[in-house]
Design a protein around this motif. Structure first.
Motif, PDB file in Angstrom:
ATOM      1  N   VAL A  23     -71.581  -3.056  32.005  1.00 26.93           N
ATOM      2  CA  VAL A  23     -70.366  -3.802  31.750  1.00 26.93           C
ATOM      3  C   VAL A  23     -69.881  -3.569  30.336  1.00 26.93           C
ATOM      4  O   VAL A  23     -68.698  -3.543  30.072  1.00 26.93           O
ATOM      5  N   GLU A  24     -70.817  -3.354  29.435  1.00 20.96           N
ATOM      6  CA  GLU A  24     -70.420  -3.187  28.042  1.00 20.96           C
ATOM      7  C   GLU A  24     -69.862  -1.788  27.805  1.00 20.96           C
ATOM      8  O   GLU A  24     -70.107  -0.867  28.568  1.00 20.96           O
ATOM      9  N   GLY A  25     -69.163  -1.659  26.724  1.00 17.22           N
ATOM     10  CA  GLY A  25     -68.626  -0.351  26.356  1.00 17.22           C
ATOM     11  C   GLY A  25     -67.237  -0.166  26.904  1.00 17.22           C
ATOM     12  O   GLY A  25     -66.839  -0.823  27.860  1.00 17.22           O
ATOM     13  N   PRO A  26     -66.480   0.730  26.289  1.00 18.69           N
ATOM     14  CA  PRO A  26     -65.092   0.918  26.703  1.00 18.69           C
ATOM     15  C   PRO A  26     -65.017   1.582  28.069  1.00 18.69           C
ATOM     16  O   PRO A  26     -65.959   2.258  28.485  1.00 18.69           O
ATOM     17  N   ILE A 105     -66.947  -4.802  39.174  1.00 20.02           N
ATOM     18  CA  ILE A 105     -68.230  -4.806  38.471  1.00 20.02           C
ATOM     19  C   ILE A 105     -69.226  -5.814  39.055  1.00 20.02           C
ATOM     20  O   ILE A 105     -70.389  -5.466  39.283  1.00 20.02           O
TER      21      ILE A 105
END
Lengths: 216, 210
Positions: A23-26, A105
């Motif tokens: 989920v994290e990150g661009p 997600i």
């Protein structure tokens, strides 16, 4: 097909790459990825009529003790009538249906739990089915994801793709993920999640165990 | 064909459709819209529904940063605001997602998206948002509207009664859209008529609840 749709198809492929559950990150930003053919869903009818090469392996077959050949992971495009027929063919089993999408997600995060339920309870009479609301043109990317997950149950892609028609035709009121649990008589007895809450995997486990008659 | 399955699915669809407006607290068409006040915006200002009394029509859209469905609609919301501003329509975008669970939905990331940066593959244009983008940190506004996913739209008429709720249009991919639910609803409301289709099925990523 305009550039946006192509980009969406490309991004869906990227989402299928390892790490898509992160989920994290661009968001992925590599527009050079090859986009698949993104003809409209109406043109996917020919694919929809193509039966899966592999027949479902029943729980009974799984119990025969024959040398364990891992069942290949398959997916095919389906409409709501074909889906009804598939469900009707599961008479006598408890059925868990996981409506999901690679662009969702929480769906991707929940999917391993669905796979785990299948692994735990297939021999107890649990049928697991997945229905993806991705574009039918993304079938190979969806299949790659399903293989990565070890989803050796019956997997389908809504022929209506990532549009509102998927929700309409399959009767989902709200967003994916949505899990539906049918009892051995084919009655819908549970729908997850509860309104305004995430899917509670433990609640799904309890409901499955109860329908299978298994002491937790 | 096993009739029980069909009946079961049909009944489930019916029951769930009744719940579709958002379960127990579902809004109804012509109901007074829930107020919201002092929500922090990416412009570092506070925004309340009552600030927009000059707008003839307010489009409240629950959306977020991380969801590809939300991202895919950003260009369409920017175009809609541009096309309808002179007609008295004000879009207000509200992010209800829990950033502790989805870091991409943090307030700082909201600022980046609204500024037209960090957009990824889901948008053609790199235009900044031309409407407020505010955070519903307590999720109370999303609950009051019985929003279920991002994007999920509520159109409020001049009396701030709910005149339309549901989806922006019928497909995430712009090239596959056949039904322009939101624009059709706005056109009707601006002509003083009720929308032909006042409620549609929302479609997107489930709101990430705390």
């Amino acid at each position: 097909m305009n550039a946006s749709a192509l980009k969406i198809a490309a991004a869906m492929i990227l989402l299928a790459a390892p790490g898509c559950t992160r989920v994290e990150g661009p968001p992925a930003d590599d527009a050079d990825q090859p986009a698949q053919d993104t003809s409209p869903p109406a043109d996917a009818g020919a694919d929809a009529a193509t039966p899966s090469d592999e027949l479902p392996l029943s729980a009974e077959q799984a119990e025969t003790g024959a040398p364990a050949e891992p069942r290949p992971v398959t997916v095919r495009v389906i409409d709501e009538q074909e889906f009804d027929e598939v469900l009707a063919g599961y008479g006598g089993d408890v059925v868990l249906v996981d409506f999901w999408a690679m662009w969702c997600i929480p769906c991707v995060e929940l999917f391993p739990h669905t796979v785990a339920l299948h692994e735990r309870f297939a021999e107890e009479g649990l049928r697991v089915v997945s229905v993806s609301f991705d574009q039918p043109e993304s079938e190979s990317a969806v299949l790659d994801f399903l293989k990565d997950q070890g989803a050796t149950f019956d997997n389908f892609i809504s022929r209506y793709g990532m549009g509102i028609q998927s929700s309409e035709k399959f009767g989902l009121p709200g967003p994916v993920p949505q899990l539906r649990l049918y009892d051995r008589e084919g009655e819908l007895v549970h729908t997850f999640p509860e309104p305004q809450s995430p899917v509670d995997p433990e609640a799904v486990d309890r409901a499955v165990e109860e329908l299978l008659g298994i002491e937790p | 064909m096993n009739g029980k399955w069909t009946v079961g699915i049909g009944a489930a669809a019916l029951v769930l459709s009744i719940m579709a407006g958002g379960g127990m607290a579902a809004l109804e068409i012509a109901q007074k819209a829930p107020e919201f006040s002092r929500l922090a915006g990416v412009d570092d200002q506070e925004h309340s529904l009552a600030d927009y009394t000059d707008a003839d029509v307010v489009v409240v859209v629950f959306t977020c940063n991380h969801c590809p469905a939300s991202q895919a609609y950003e260009d369409r919301l920017i175009a809609l605001q541009r096309d309808y501003r002179a007609k008295g329509v004000q879009v207000i975008a509200i992010n209800p997602n829990c950033p502790e669970k989805v870091p991409l939905d943090s307030f700082e990331k909201m600022k980046e998206r609204a500024a037209g940066n960090d957009l990824g593959n889901w948008r053609d244009a790199k235009e900044p948002f031309n409407f407020p983008y505010v955070v519903d940190a307590t999720q109370e506004v999303a609950k009051a509207y019985a929003a279920t996913c991002t994007p999920h739209v509520f159109v409020l008429d001049g009396d701030r009664k709910v005149a339309y709720m549901g989806a922006i249009d019928d497909h995430m991919a712009p090239g596959l859209v056949e039904r322009q639910f939101l624009r059709d609803a706005l056109d009707a409301i601006l002509e003083g008529k009720p929308p032909e289709t006042p409620v549609t099925r929302e479609f997107g990523c489930g709101i990430v609840w705390k």
